[in-house]
Design a protein around this motif. Structure first.
Motif, PDB file in Angstrom:
ATOM      1  N   PHE A  92       0.923  -1.208   0.029  1.00 17.62           N
ATOM      2  CA  PHE A  92      -0.075   0.135  -0.058  1.00 17.62           C
ATOM      3  C   PHE A  92       1.090   1.143   0.089  1.00 17.62           C
ATOM      4  O   PHE A  92       0.612   2.241  -0.701  1.00 17.62           O
ATOM      5  CB  PHE A  92      -1.003  -0.232   1.159  1.00 17.62           C
ATOM      6  CG  PHE A  92      -1.715   1.138   0.954  1.00 17.62           C
ATOM      7  CD1 PHE A  92      -2.718   1.353   0.104  1.00 17.62           C
ATOM      8  CD2 PHE A  92      -1.869   2.161   2.261  1.00 17.62           C
ATOM      9  CE1 PHE A  92      -3.486   2.684   0.404  1.00 17.62           C
ATOM     10  CE2 PHE A  92      -2.557   3.248   2.567  1.00 17.62           C
ATOM     11  CZ  PHE A  92      -3.587   3.515   1.467  1.00 17.62           C
ATOM     12  N   THR A  93       1.804   1.219   0.650  1.00 15.81           N
ATOM     13  CA  THR A  93       2.727   2.525   0.840  1.00 15.81           C
ATOM     14  C   THR A  93       3.317   2.579  -0.557  1.00 15.81           C
ATOM     15  O   THR A  93       3.715   3.790  -1.132  1.00 15.81           O
ATOM     16  CB  THR A  93       4.038   2.181   1.877  1.00 15.81           C
ATOM     17  OG1 THR A  93       3.316   2.118   3.046  1.00 15.81           O
ATOM     18  CG2 THR A  93       5.156   3.294   1.671  1.00 15.81           C
ATOM     19  N   LYS A  96       0.905   4.167  -3.101  1.00 13.55           N
ATOM     20  CA  LYS A  96       0.612   5.257  -2.764  1.00 13.55           C
ATOM     21  C   LYS A  96       1.676   6.387  -3.575  1.00 13.55           C
ATOM     22  O   LYS A  96       1.364   7.228  -4.078  1.00 13.55           O
ATOM     23  CB  LYS A  96       0.413   5.862  -1.653  1.00 13.55           C
ATOM     24  CG  LYS A  96      -0.820   5.349  -0.812  1.00 13.55           C
ATOM     25  CD  LYS A  96      -1.260   5.889   0.465  1.00 13.55           C
ATOM     26  CE  LYS A  96      -0.304   5.687   1.219  1.00 13.55           C
ATOM     27  NZ  LYS A  96      -0.642   6.401   2.801  1.00 13.55           N
ATOM     28  N   ARG A  97       3.161   5.560  -3.233  1.00 14.69           N
ATOM     29  CA  ARG A  97       4.114   6.553  -3.846  1.00 14.69           C
ATOM     30  C   ARG A  97       3.822   6.640  -5.160  1.00 14.69           C
ATOM     31  O   ARG A  97       4.163   7.587  -6.026  1.00 14.69           O
ATOM     32  CB  ARG A  97       5.234   5.805  -3.398  1.00 14.69           C
ATOM     33  CG  ARG A  97       6.658   6.568  -3.862  1.00 14.69           C
ATOM     34  CD  ARG A  97       7.829   6.356  -3.036  1.00 14.69           C
ATOM     35  NE  ARG A  97       7.997   5.008  -3.288  1.00 14.69           N
ATOM     36  CZ  ARG A  97       8.098   3.914  -2.539  1.00 14.69           C
ATOM     37  NH1 ARG A  97       8.174   4.141  -1.096  1.00 14.69           N
ATOM     38  NH2 ARG A  97       8.530   2.770  -2.706  1.00 14.69           N
ATOM     39  N   ARG A  99       1.154   6.144  -7.209  1.00 16.96           N
ATOM     40  CA  ARG A  99       0.175   6.980  -7.763  1.00 16.96           C
ATOM     41  C   ARG A  99       0.542   8.414  -7.727  1.00 16.96           C
ATOM     42  O   ARG A  99       0.115   9.358  -8.513  1.00 16.96           O
ATOM     43  CB  ARG A  99      -1.051   6.549  -6.704  1.00 16.96           C
ATOM     44  CG  ARG A  99      -2.104   7.771  -6.542  1.00 16.96           C
ATOM     45  CD  ARG A  99      -2.983   7.599  -5.253  1.00 16.96           C
ATOM     46  NE  ARG A  99      -3.981   8.700  -4.923  1.00 16.96           N
ATOM     47  CZ  ARG A  99      -5.367   8.569  -5.163  1.00 16.96           C
ATOM     48  NH1 ARG A  99      -5.729   7.538  -6.134  1.00 16.96           N
ATOM     49  NH2 ARG A  99      -6.012   9.572  -5.134  1.00 16.96           N
ATOM     50  N   ARG A 100       1.289   8.994  -6.762  1.00 17.07           N
ATOM     51  CA  ARG A 100       1.435  10.375  -6.529  1.00 17.07           C
ATOM     52  C   ARG A 100       2.647  10.577  -7.829  1.00 17.07           C
ATOM     53  O   ARG A 100       2.418  11.697  -8.346  1.00 17.07           O
ATOM     54  CB  ARG A 100       2.294  10.696  -5.304  1.00 17.07           C
ATOM     55  CG  ARG A 100       1.508  10.830  -4.192  1.00 17.07           C
ATOM     56  CD  ARG A 100       2.165  11.335  -2.914  1.00 17.07           C
ATOM     57  NE  ARG A 100       3.147  10.479  -2.232  1.00 17.07           N
ATOM     58  CZ  ARG A 100       3.267   9.659  -1.570  1.00 17.07           C
ATOM     59  NH1 ARG A 100       2.116   9.540  -1.013  1.00 17.07           N
ATOM     60  NH2 ARG A 100       4.163   8.998  -1.050  1.00 17.07           N
ATOM     61  N   HIS A 108     -10.332   7.675  -3.344  1.00 18.67           N
ATOM     62  CA  HIS A 108      -9.554   7.699  -1.971  1.00 18.67           C
ATOM     63  C   HIS A 108      -8.441   6.333  -2.114  1.00 18.67           C
ATOM     64  O   HIS A 108      -9.127   5.201  -2.456  1.00 18.67           O
ATOM     65  CB  HIS A 108     -10.782   7.178  -0.900  1.00 18.67           C
ATOM     66  CG  HIS A 108     -10.119   7.477   0.475  1.00 18.67           C
ATOM     67  ND1 HIS A 108      -9.019   6.565   0.840  1.00 18.67           N
ATOM     68  CD2 HIS A 108     -10.281   8.519   1.389  1.00 18.67           C
ATOM     69  CE1 HIS A 108      -8.860   7.069   2.186  1.00 18.67           C
ATOM     70  NE2 HIS A 108      -9.509   7.883   2.461  1.00 18.67           N
ATOM     71  N   PRO A 109      -7.440   6.576  -1.746  1.00 22.13           N
ATOM     72  CA  PRO A 109      -6.363   5.500  -2.062  1.00 22.13           C
ATOM     73  C   PRO A 109      -6.695   4.121  -1.291  1.00 22.13           C
ATOM     74  O   PRO A 109      -6.328   3.075  -1.561  1.00 22.13           O
ATOM     75  CB  PRO A 109      -5.152   6.097  -1.475  1.00 22.13           C
ATOM     76  CG  PRO A 109      -5.182   7.350  -1.987  1.00 22.13           C
ATOM     77  CD  PRO A 109      -6.750   7.779  -1.353  1.00 22.13           C
ATOM     78  N   GLN A 110      -7.408   4.139  -0.109  1.00 18.32           N
ATOM     79  CA  GLN A 110      -7.694   3.085   0.779  1.00 18.32           C
ATOM     80  C   GLN A 110      -8.501   2.325  -0.012  1.00 18.32           C
ATOM     81  O   GLN A 110      -8.699   1.037  -0.032  1.00 18.32           O
ATOM     82  CB  GLN A 110      -8.104   3.456   2.205  1.00 18.32           C
ATOM     83  CG  GLN A 110      -6.986   4.223   2.978  1.00 18.32           C
ATOM     84  CD  GLN A 110      -7.411   4.609   4.317  1.00 18.32           C
ATOM     85  OE1 GLN A 110      -8.607   4.563   4.550  1.00 18.32           O
ATOM     86  NE2 GLN A 110      -6.599   5.174   4.951  1.00 18.32           N
ATOM     87  N   TYR A 113      -6.862   0.832  -3.363  1.00 22.16           N
ATOM     88  CA  TYR A 113      -5.726  -0.017  -3.330  1.00 22.16           C
ATOM     89  C   TYR A 113      -5.934  -1.214  -2.120  1.00 22.16           C
ATOM     90  O   TYR A 113      -5.008  -1.940  -2.543  1.00 22.16           O
ATOM     91  CB  TYR A 113      -4.685   0.572  -3.181  1.00 22.16           C
ATOM     92  CG  TYR A 113      -4.572   1.716  -4.208  1.00 22.16           C
ATOM     93  CD1 TYR A 113      -4.876   1.538  -5.640  1.00 22.16           C
ATOM     94  CD2 TYR A 113      -4.059   3.022  -4.215  1.00 22.16           C
ATOM     95  CE1 TYR A 113      -4.663   2.522  -6.543  1.00 22.16           C
ATOM     96  CE2 TYR A 113      -4.083   4.027  -4.940  1.00 22.16           C
ATOM     97  CZ  TYR A 113      -4.363   3.996  -6.314  1.00 22.16           C
ATOM     98  OH  TYR A 113      -4.182   4.769  -7.261  1.00 22.16           O
ATOM     99  N   CYS A 117      -3.862  -4.468  -2.922  1.00 24.93           N
ATOM    100  CA  CYS A 117      -2.652  -4.765  -2.028  1.00 24.93           C
ATOM    101  C   CYS A 117      -2.584  -6.014  -1.232  1.00 24.93           C
ATOM    102  O   CYS A 117      -1.467  -6.912  -1.309  1.00 24.93           O
ATOM    103  CB  CYS A 117      -2.400  -3.709  -0.989  1.00 24.93           C
ATOM    104  SG  CYS A 117      -1.857  -2.130  -2.077  1.00 24.93           S
ATOM    105  N   VAL A 139      -1.598   0.420 -10.190  1.00 20.95           N
ATOM    106  CA  VAL A 139      -2.206   1.662 -10.114  1.00 20.95           C
ATOM    107  C   VAL A 139      -2.675   1.973 -11.524  1.00 20.95           C
ATOM    108  O   VAL A 139      -4.086   2.577 -11.398  1.00 20.95           O
ATOM    109  CB  VAL A 139      -1.025   2.559  -9.770  1.00 20.95           C
ATOM    110  CG1 VAL A 139      -1.713   4.345  -9.894  1.00 20.95           C
ATOM    111  CG2 VAL A 139      -0.747   2.580  -8.458  1.00 20.95           C
TER     112      VAL A 139
END
Length: 468
Positions: A92-93, A96-97, A99-100, A108-110, A113, A117, A139
């Protein structure tokens, strides 16, 4: 024997078991946990329950309160998934990286993903060589699945002047085709609800539920609300619509062009944009939704339908929810509607055990002014009208099911939603009390300590899980 939704000395709340098992997994779960170390609400809703507990395959673990053997089984399932959950947190970390880096901001990422994940963790373990490519592919795959089903796409769709004019004309025509029912029919629509609530909360079959759906009791109530009925719920102080509209009768829906979570009107007063804004904001699986043009077209008809819903089983759930809401009495004042049922006893007894309610009860009967400047007193007064928050949240949940064509096939399914909304409203009130106490403590010259009764009574309450 008490119904399975109630605790006994032998049973433990499922939320408490999940919380304890989660904390026993050790470090490495921070991306999936809250500041206090408990699993996030979305972690429970999207990962723990559907992917680890799997109540459909383990129905003995679906109850709110578990016997010792069931609690041990649940603890073992979560403990056995510890390595996979730690890998899920690392994926998940990474997602998110990624995605950015790709400049993706929608959703919402949660929601988007968490489950992906967990799948990556099950297939590949923790991120290793080649993980960056896998994360990018995941992603991009999620972004393709969302397929423009975003608030931004909705805004662009309704920004077209000709399209908005056509939608307004469709809404006007749909509203004119309504067939209001006599106001007296509202009482007829509600009449069987007490029997259903008595049966389903006691875990008994309820043929009355199917009869209500077949006879169209939900449609009948919705059509009667267009005729401004009175005395529907056994209390003269309760509006027939129970706060689903801020007007005497629901107004004709409009197309709309914007929305804000902080200023959303009552459910039946919302524009088409506002209705779909909530759906798009809260959807964990947007790939299950129709494309935006179809969403808008279907919502135009739905917004002109009785109770703003298409499916009759969901309309009947509004009737049942209204009957339950009219009898909610967390303060134990006796001001609720008469006609107690097993459902009312289950929800009210649970609510009255809440520490924040115990404090609120003292505040509402105390002749002394609120020493905290009125903040907590306002929260206490909310408990005098619990039906308003309950019906608003119930309608939103039912509307989301309607958009996804997810009816409530039996009384047990309906009760799961009704009881889940009650828990959600209760936990939201608890969170607001805690937030107010923290704010007051921070602003005072010295710390403002909540009395012992304001502290959560159990680890399950500390976890603060919302029931889905």
């Amino acid at each position: 024997m008490p119904p399975p939704s109630q605790p006994t000395d032998a049973r433990r709340p499922r939320a408490m078991v999940i919380d304890g098992a989660w904390r026993g997994l050790g470090p490495g779960l921070e991306p999936l946990s809250g500041p206090g170390g408990a699993p996030l609400t979305r972690t429970v809703k999207l990962i723990v329950l559907p992917l680890i507990v799997r109540p459909a395959l383990n129905p003995e673990l679906a109850a709110d309160f578990l016997l010792p053997a069931q609690a041990a089984r649940l603890d073992a399932l979560i403990s056995a998934s510890g390595t996979r959950l730690q890998a899920t947190a690392r994926w998940f970390t990474l997602l998110k990286r990624t995605r950015r880096a790709l400049g993706i901001v929608a959703g919402h990422p949660q929601d988007l993903y968490f489950q992906r994940c967990f799948e990556l963790a099950a297939e590949h373990g923790a991120p290793a060589a080649g993980a960056d490519a896998l994360a990018r592919a995941a992603v991009e795959d999620v972004a393709d699945a969302v397929g423009g089903r975003t608030v931004e796409a909705l805004k662009d769709h309704l920004a077209d002047a000709a399209r908005r004019a056509g939608l307004d004309a469709e809404l006007a025509a749909g509203w004119e085709r309504r067939r209001p029912a006599p106001a007296a029919d509202a009482a007829t629509a509600v009449a069987p609800a007490a029997d259903v609530l008595e049966a389903c909360a006691g875990a008994r079959p309820s043929p009355e539920y199917a009869a209500m759906v077949e006879a169209g009791h939900g449609s009948l109530l919705g059509r009667a609300l267009w005729a401004q009925p009175g005395g529907v719920w056994g209390r003269d102080d309760l509006p027939a619509h129970l706060g689903l509209t801020g007007r005497q009768v629901p107004p004709r829906p409009e197309a709309g062009r914007g929305a804000s979570t902080a200023t959303l009107p009552a459910p039946l007063d919302r524009t088409v944009f506002e209705r779909l804004f909530v759906v798009l904001q809260s959807s964990a699986r947007r790939d299950e939704l129709p494309a935006v043009p179809e969403l808008v077209a279907r919502e135009a008809g739905r917004s002109c339908a009785p109770l703003g819903l298409y499916d009759e089983s969901l309309r009947v759930a509004v009737v049942l929810g209204g009957r339950l809401a009219a009898g909610l009495d967390p303060l134990g004042t006796g001001e609720a509607a008469p006609g107690d049922t097993a459902a009312h006893r289950a929800v009210n007894s649970r609510w009255r055990r809440e520490a924040s309610v115990l404090r609120a009860r003292r505040m509402t009967v105390s002749p002394r002014p609120d020493p905290d400047g009125g903040v907590l007193d306002a929260l206490a007064q909310d408990l005098r009208t619990p039906w308003a928050a309950y019906m608003r949240r119930l309608w939103v949940r039912l509307h989301g099911r309607d958009v996804r064509d997810a009816p409530l096939g039996d009384a047990a399914s309906a009760w799961a939603v009704l009881d889940g909304v009650a828990r959600s409203v209760m936990m939201d009130h608890r969170a607001r009390v805690r937030s107010a106490l923290r704010t007051l403590s921070a602003s005072a010259s010295g710390p403002v300590h909540a009395p012992a009764s304001a502290a959560p009574a159990t680890a399950a309450q500390a976890a603060g899980q919302r029931s889905a």
